[in-house]
Design an enzyme around this catalytic site. Structure first.
Site, PDB file in Angstrom:
ATOM      1  N   ARG A 146       0.811  -1.216   0.000  1.00  0.00           N
ATOM      2  CA  ARG A 146       0.000   0.000   0.000  1.00  0.00           C
ATOM      3  C   ARG A 146       0.849   1.273   0.000  1.00  0.00           C
ATOM      4  NH1 ARG A 146      -2.181  -3.550  -1.549  1.00  0.00           N
ATOM      5  NH2 ARG A 146      -4.106  -4.536  -0.844  1.00  0.00           N
ATOM      6  N   SER A 178     -11.367  -1.251   2.425  1.00  0.00           N
ATOM      7  CA  SER A 178     -10.730  -1.607   3.699  1.00  0.00           C
ATOM      8  C   SER A 178     -10.206  -0.353   4.377  1.00  0.00           C
ATOM      9  CB  SER A 178      -9.572  -2.587   3.458  1.00  0.00           C
ATOM     10  OG  SER A 178     -10.052  -3.807   2.946  1.00  0.00           O
ATOM     11  N   GLU A 207      -5.535   2.578   6.154  1.00  0.00           N
ATOM     12  CA  GLU A 207      -5.274   2.721   4.721  1.00  0.00           C
ATOM     13  C   GLU A 207      -5.889   4.029   4.226  1.00  0.00           C
ATOM     14  OE1 GLU A 207      -6.261  -0.222   1.833  1.00  0.00           O
ATOM     15  OE2 GLU A 207      -5.479  -1.887   3.036  1.00  0.00           O
TER      16      GLU A 207
END
Length: 286
Positions: A161, A210, A280
């Site tokens: 990420r 998410s 995130e």
């Protein structure tokens, strides 16, 4: 390039929340983007770059920024042999459909991931064992001084990420490398991936996907569920009963509702399990 004033950002994020941008622009070309940045600098107004708004939570306040949305930037796809160039504003899922129809394989596992190529490259988006960095041959970037340059995928610093090469720069597009594929098999894989997403994820509600990164040795959703937090609400924000790593807008949620619920989930999970969750989702205006 037209700069608009006092634009609501609710329709520019997947959460369908957010305040008002004092100044706002949607460039469709690199030249228009450079114009927007120059205007913001000339007027001494801080700018904020966003793509499809799929990994972003915006506060409910008036934002004294020039918000520049890149969902229309360089929105075209070009093919040359096994390579595809896609502009930053192309939807990731649209590129995947294009590759399948062109008898190319490699991206099917990312089917259904929302957002643009620019955002996907910035955060090395991925799912079911495939990340965008695995397919990237080059990233085209705009530097802070206004120059356009490319970085090879192997040198881009892709990790979980995160993409180091993008930090401090703006994604203009990318070139991706694929193998020749069987269209029927690729369509079968895509259909199965989309079925799994619909089964496990609360796609019926606005969300950012998410909320938390995967902690080492754990899964965020499992930790949240273990703490009995499925269905927990603050205002219109709710921890999904289908997938605990999704915090959804269950109806009328404000940015503050969602942010407060994220913070409470983090606090409870740390207290109950000793694991510190890391978001995130990115924040603007908090």
């Amino acid at each position: 390039m037209r700069i608009r004033e006092n634009v609501s950002l609710k329709n520019y994020t997947s959460y369908r929340t957010g305040g008002t941008a004092r100044f706002f622009a949607e460039p469709s070309t690199t030249e228009e983007l450079v114009e927007c940045l120059a205007w913001a600098e000339k007027n001494s107004i801080e700018h904020f770059i966003m793509g499809g708004g799929c990994n972003l939570l915006i506060s409910d306040q008036i934002l004294d920024h020039t918000v520049i949305v890149l969902s229309n930037l360089n929105r075209h796809i070009l093919r040359k042999h096994k390579k595809i160039y896609a502009g930053a504003g192309v939807l990731l899922d649209s590129m995947i459909v294009y590759t399948i129809r062109s008898y190319m394989t490699g991206a099917e596992n990312m089917s259904g991931i929302p957002g643009t190529l620019g955002g996907a490259l910035a955060m090395n988006a991925g799912a079911f064992g495939t990340e965008i960095g695995m397919l990237t041959d080059e990233i085209e970037l705009l530097s802070a001084d206004g120059s356009v340059f490319t970085v090879k995928g192997a040198d881009a610093g892709f990790s979980y990420r995160k993409t180091l090469a993008v930090e401090g720069n703006i994604v203009l597009g990318g070139t991706f490398l694929f193998e020749e594929g069987d269209r029927a098999e690729s369509e079968r894989i895509r259909k199965e991936i989309l079925r799994k997403r619909a089964l496990k994820q609360p796609l019926e509600y606005p969300s950012c996907g998410s909320v938390f990164k995967r902690p080492e040795g754990h899964y965020a959703g499992e930790l949240i569920e273990r703490c009995g937090l499925k269905g927990k609400r603050i205002g219109g924000a709710m921890v999904s009963v289908k997938h605990a790593n999704f915090i959804v807008n269950a109806g009328g949620a404000t940015g503050s509702d969602i942010k407060n619920l994220i913070e409470e989930v983090k606090l409870i999970v740390l207290k109950e399990t000793g694991v510190q969750l890391e978001e995130e989702v990115k924040y603007l205006g908090f």
